[in-house]
Design a protein around this motif. Structure first.
Motif, PDB file in Angstrom:
ATOM      1  N   ASP A 153      47.496  45.507  56.317  1.00 48.73           N
ATOM      2  CA  ASP A 153      48.748  44.671  56.808  1.00 48.73           C
ATOM      3  C   ASP A 153      48.277  43.793  57.648  1.00 48.73           C
ATOM      4  O   ASP A 153      49.320  43.243  58.420  1.00 48.73           O
ATOM      5  N   ILE A 154      47.185  43.769  58.398  1.00 45.11           N
ATOM      6  CA  ILE A 154      47.025  42.950  59.421  1.00 45.11           C
ATOM      7  C   ILE A 154      46.522  41.586  58.768  1.00 45.11           C
ATOM      8  O   ILE A 154      45.193  41.367  58.474  1.00 45.11           O
ATOM      9  N   GLN A 155      47.308  40.713  58.797  1.00 42.42           N
ATOM     10  CA  GLN A 155      47.018  39.220  58.024  1.00 42.42           C
ATOM     11  C   GLN A 155      46.136  38.619  58.968  1.00 42.42           C
ATOM     12  O   GLN A 155      46.536  38.440  60.174  1.00 42.42           O
ATOM     13  N   VAL A 156      45.051  37.912  58.752  1.00 40.11           N
ATOM     14  CA  VAL A 156      44.212  37.095  59.213  1.00 40.11           C
ATOM     15  C   VAL A 156      43.982  35.846  58.297  1.00 40.11           C
ATOM     16  O   VAL A 156      44.027  35.705  57.320  1.00 40.11           O
ATOM     17  N   ARG A 157      43.171  34.845  59.037  1.00 45.88           N
ATOM     18  CA  ARG A 157      42.620  33.823  58.284  1.00 45.88           C
ATOM     19  C   ARG A 157      41.097  34.043  58.017  1.00 45.88           C
ATOM     20  O   ARG A 157      40.421  34.568  59.280  1.00 45.88           O
ATOM     21  N   TRP A 158      40.348  33.690  56.983  1.00 46.78           N
ATOM     22  CA  TRP A 158      39.025  34.009  56.715  1.00 46.78           C
ATOM     23  C   TRP A 158      38.561  32.407  56.503  1.00 46.78           C
ATOM     24  O   TRP A 158      38.715  31.950  55.475  1.00 46.78           O
ATOM     25  N   PHE A 159      38.083  31.873  57.673  1.00 45.48           N
ATOM     26  CA  PHE A 159      37.800  30.488  57.326  1.00 45.48           C
ATOM     27  C   PHE A 159      39.292  29.536  57.076  1.00 45.48           C
ATOM     28  O   PHE A 159      40.383  29.935  57.840  1.00 45.48           O
ATOM     29  N   ASN A 160      39.353  29.051  55.964  1.00 41.44           N
ATOM     30  CA  ASN A 160      40.548  28.259  55.865  1.00 41.44           C
ATOM     31  C   ASN A 160      41.697  29.008  54.793  1.00 41.44           C
ATOM     32  O   ASN A 160      42.629  28.709  54.274  1.00 41.44           O
ATOM     33  N   ASP A 161      41.309  30.287  54.565  1.00 45.70           N
ATOM     34  CA  ASP A 161      42.001  30.945  53.493  1.00 45.70           C
ATOM     35  C   ASP A 161      42.594  32.273  54.086  1.00 45.70           C
ATOM     36  O   ASP A 161      42.270  32.773  54.942  1.00 45.70           O
ATOM     37  N   GLY A 162      44.016  32.473  53.478  1.00 44.08           N
ATOM     38  CA  GLY A 162      44.714  33.650  53.848  1.00 44.08           C
ATOM     39  C   GLY A 162      43.737  35.013  53.627  1.00 44.08           C
ATOM     40  O   GLY A 162      43.189  35.044  52.608  1.00 44.08           O
ATOM     41  N   SER A 163      43.899  35.881  54.488  1.00 44.28           N
ATOM     42  CA  SER A 163      43.080  37.305  54.242  1.00 44.28           C
ATOM     43  C   SER A 163      43.608  38.427  54.845  1.00 44.28           C
ATOM     44  O   SER A 163      44.683  38.123  55.552  1.00 44.28           O
ATOM     45  N   ASN A 164      43.238  39.361  55.062  1.00 43.23           N
ATOM     46  CA  ASN A 164      43.531  40.599  56.047  1.00 43.23           C
ATOM     47  C   ASN A 164      42.249  41.083  56.492  1.00 43.23           C
ATOM     48  O   ASN A 164      41.137  41.011  56.109  1.00 43.23           O
ATOM     49  N   LEU A 165      42.737  41.803  57.781  1.00 47.05           N
ATOM     50  CA  LEU A 165      41.212  42.637  58.425  1.00 47.05           C
ATOM     51  C   LEU A 165      40.524  43.543  57.440  1.00 47.05           C
ATOM     52  O   LEU A 165      39.555  43.432  57.765  1.00 47.05           O
ATOM     53  N   HIS A 166      41.361  44.067  56.700  1.00 44.65           N
ATOM     54  CA  HIS A 166      40.527  45.182  55.878  1.00 44.65           C
ATOM     55  C   HIS A 166      39.775  44.462  54.760  1.00 44.65           C
ATOM     56  O   HIS A 166      38.755  44.982  54.596  1.00 44.65           O
ATOM     57  N   ARG A 167      40.317  43.367  54.491  1.00 44.70           N
ATOM     58  CA  ARG A 167      39.456  42.565  53.295  1.00 44.70           C
ATOM     59  C   ARG A 167      38.531  42.024  53.883  1.00 44.70           C
ATOM     60  O   ARG A 167      37.363  41.754  53.378  1.00 44.70           O
ATOM     61  N   VAL A 168      38.656  41.315  55.156  1.00 41.38           N
ATOM     62  CA  VAL A 168      37.304  40.794  55.640  1.00 41.38           C
ATOM     63  C   VAL A 168      36.097  41.905  55.689  1.00 41.38           C
ATOM     64  O   VAL A 168      34.999  41.542  55.519  1.00 41.38           O
ATOM     65  N   TRP A 169      36.565  43.040  56.078  1.00 47.57           N
ATOM     66  CA  TRP A 169      35.667  44.025  56.358  1.00 47.57           C
ATOM     67  C   TRP A 169      35.220  44.697  54.614  1.00 47.57           C
ATOM     68  O   TRP A 169      33.805  44.992  54.588  1.00 47.57           O
ATOM     69  N   ASP A 170      35.929  44.617  53.869  1.00 47.06           N
ATOM     70  CA  ASP A 170      35.496  44.976  52.413  1.00 47.06           C
ATOM     71  C   ASP A 170      34.713  44.079  51.756  1.00 47.06           C
ATOM     72  O   ASP A 170      33.756  44.238  51.279  1.00 47.06           O
ATOM     73  N   THR A 171      35.110  42.581  51.631  1.00 47.75           N
ATOM     74  CA  THR A 171      34.432  41.834  51.116  1.00 47.75           C
ATOM     75  C   THR A 171      33.963  40.278  51.575  1.00 47.75           C
ATOM     76  O   THR A 171      33.040  39.796  51.372  1.00 47.75           O
ATOM     77  N   GLU A 172      34.751  39.958  52.524  1.00 46.01           N
ATOM     78  CA  GLU A 172      34.692  38.385  52.958  1.00 46.01           C
ATOM     79  C   GLU A 172      33.306  38.335  53.466  1.00 46.01           C
ATOM     80  O   GLU A 172      32.667  37.325  53.339  1.00 46.01           O
ATOM     81  N   MET A 173      32.919  39.272  54.367  1.00 44.44           N
ATOM     82  CA  MET A 173      31.779  38.927  55.251  1.00 44.44           C
ATOM     83  C   MET A 173      30.463  38.989  54.192  1.00 44.44           C
ATOM     84  O   MET A 173      29.856  38.273  54.338  1.00 44.44           O
ATOM     85  N   ILE A 174      30.572  40.068  53.455  1.00 42.73           N
ATOM     86  CA  ILE A 174      29.355  40.212  52.700  1.00 42.73           C
ATOM     87  C   ILE A 174      29.347  39.206  51.478  1.00 42.73           C
ATOM     88  O   ILE A 174      28.222  38.673  51.402  1.00 42.73           O
ATOM     89  N   ASP A 175      30.506  38.758  51.087  1.00 42.45           N
ATOM     90  CA  ASP A 175      30.557  37.586  50.014  1.00 42.45           C
ATOM     91  C   ASP A 175      29.892  36.195  50.789  1.00 42.45           C
ATOM     92  O   ASP A 175      29.229  35.474  50.155  1.00 42.45           O
ATOM     93  N   TYR A 176      30.476  36.009  51.960  1.00 40.45           N
ATOM     94  CA  TYR A 176      30.107  34.944  52.798  1.00 40.45           C
ATOM     95  C   TYR A 176      28.505  34.689  52.935  1.00 40.45           C
ATOM     96  O   TYR A 176      27.968  33.622  52.991  1.00 40.45           O
ATOM     97  N   TYR A 177      28.019  35.962  53.108  1.00 33.02           N
ATOM     98  CA  TYR A 177      26.506  35.847  53.330  1.00 33.02           C
ATOM     99  C   TYR A 177      25.590  35.481  51.881  1.00 33.02           C
ATOM    100  O   TYR A 177      24.636  35.194  52.244  1.00 33.02           O
ATOM    101  N   LYS A 178      26.397  35.565  50.947  1.00 32.24           N
ATOM    102  CA  LYS A 178      25.810  34.982  49.591  1.00 32.24           C
ATOM    103  C   LYS A 178      24.297  35.757  49.334  1.00 32.24           C
ATOM    104  O   LYS A 178      23.391  34.642  48.822  1.00 32.24           O
TER     105      LYS A 178
END
Ligand code: ADE
Ligand code: ZN
Ligand code: ZN
Length: 260
Positions: A153-178
Motif C-alpha cells: 500500500d506504499i505507492q512510490v515511483r520506479w523511474f517513471n512508472d507507478g509502483s509500490n515499495l513491495h513491488r520494488v523489492w519483489d521485482t523492480e530491482m531484479i528486473d532492472y538488473y537485466k
C-alpha cells in the motif's frame, strides 16, 4: 459477469502497474534461490529430489506456488506467502493467523516431507511449495507490517512508472538488473566455508527475524510518492542479491536434512 469477462478484466488490470497480482520475489528471484540451492545439495538429496520432482529442477518448480494462485482450489495457500507480526513482539506473542502464514506453511511442508506415510504426490506438492516459501521468507517485506500489506500500500515511483515499495523489492530491482536467473546464480558472491556455515546457522524463525529487521530498514528507505531509481538500486540491490543467496543456501540446508 461471465467468467471470460472476469478473466479479461484481470488480464487488463494486471498489466497496469500497481494493480497487478503480486508475484513475490518474481520469477527471476525465486529461480535464483532454487538454482543456488541446487548447488548446495548433497548427491543423495539431489537423487531423492529428482525422483519426487520427476526430473524438474528446483528453479523450475520455484514459482509453482504463484502459478496456482489463479486456481480457486488452492486459495487456502495464499496466506502462506508472508507473515506479518508486530515489529516489537516475538512471533506467537500475538495469536498467529488461523488462516496460516509463511512460518506455519513452511512447517507444514517440512512435516509432510518428513512423513513416512504421506503419498509421493503430496510430497511433490509440498516440496514445490517449500522451495517457493523459503524464497519468500528472504524477501524482507514478506515479513513486513500487516497495515500496509508488506509495503503493497506504499505507492512510490520506479523511474517513471507507478509502483509500490513491495513491488520494488519483489521485482523492480531484479528486473532492472537485466540478468537471467542463471547469470545471477552463477555470479552470486563467493563465500568461504565459515561464511556459508554462518548463513546456515539457526532455524526458520531466526531467519524470519533477520528478514524482519531488514524490513524495518526498508520501510525507512523510501517515502510515500518518492521517485526511486539508480540511487535506490545502488543502495539496495546488494541486499537483494545477498538475500537470494541466503535463501538458496538455507533451502539446501533444509532439503539436505530431509533428503540427504
Ligand atoms: N499481504 C499482506 N501482507 C503481505 C506481505 N507481507 N507480503 C505480501 N502480501 C501481503
Ligand atoms: Zn511479494
Ligand atoms: Zn510467494
Amino acid at each position: 459477469m461471465n467468467t471470460r469477462y472476469i478473466i479479461l478484466l484481470l488480464l487488463l488490470t494486471s498489466s497496469i502497474k500497481g494493480f497487478s497480482i503480486t508475484e513475490d520475489w518474481g520469477k527471476t528471484g525465486h529461480r535464483v534461490t532454487g538454482e543456488i540451492a541446487d548447488s548446495y545439495l548433497t548427491e543423495k538429496a539431489k537423487r531423492n529430489i529428482a525422483e519426487l520432482l520427476k526430473g524438474q529442477g528446483l528453479a523450475f518448480v520455484s514459482i509453482y506456488a504463484d502459478e496456482i494462485k489463479s486456481d480457486d482450489r488452492y486459495r487456502v495457500y495464499s496466506p502462506w506467502h508472508y507473515v506479518n507480526f508486530s515489529f516489537d513482539k516475538k512471533y506467537g506473542e500475538d495469536t498467529p493467523s488461523e488462516r496460516g502464514d509463511l512460518i506455519q506453511g513452511i512447517q507444514k511442508c517440512i512435516e509432510v516431507l518428513k512423513s513416512d506415510t504421506a503419498p509421493a504426490e503430496d510430497k511433490e506438492f509440498y516440496l514445490k511449495m517449500l522451495v517457493h516459501f523459503v524464497g519468500d521468507l528472504h524477501q524482507p517485506l514478506h515479513v513486513g507490517r500487516g497495515e500496509d500489506k508488506g509495503g503493497n500500500d506504499i505507492q512510490v515511483r520506479w523511474f517513471n512508472d507507478g509502483s509500490n515499495l513491495h513491488r520494488v523489492w519483489d521485482t523492480e530491482m531484479i528486473d532492472y538488473y537485466k540478468m537471467s536467473y542463471t547469470e545471477l546464480a552463477n555470479n552470486a558472491d563467493e563465500l568461504s566455508l565459515s561464511e556459508v556455515e554462518a548463513i546456515e546457522k539457526g532455524d526458520v524463525l531466526d531467519w524470519v527475524y533477520e528478514s524482519q529487521s531488514l524490513a524495518k530498514k526498508v520501510y525507512t528507505s523510501a517515502n510515500v510518492g518518492e521517485k526511486l531509481g539508480y540511487k535506490y538500486m545502488y543502495n539496495n540491490f546488494p541486499t537483494v542479491r545477498s538475500q537470494l543467496q541466503k535463501g538458496g543456501i538455507r533451502l539446501a540446508k533444509i532439503l539436505n536434512e530431509i533428503f540427504g
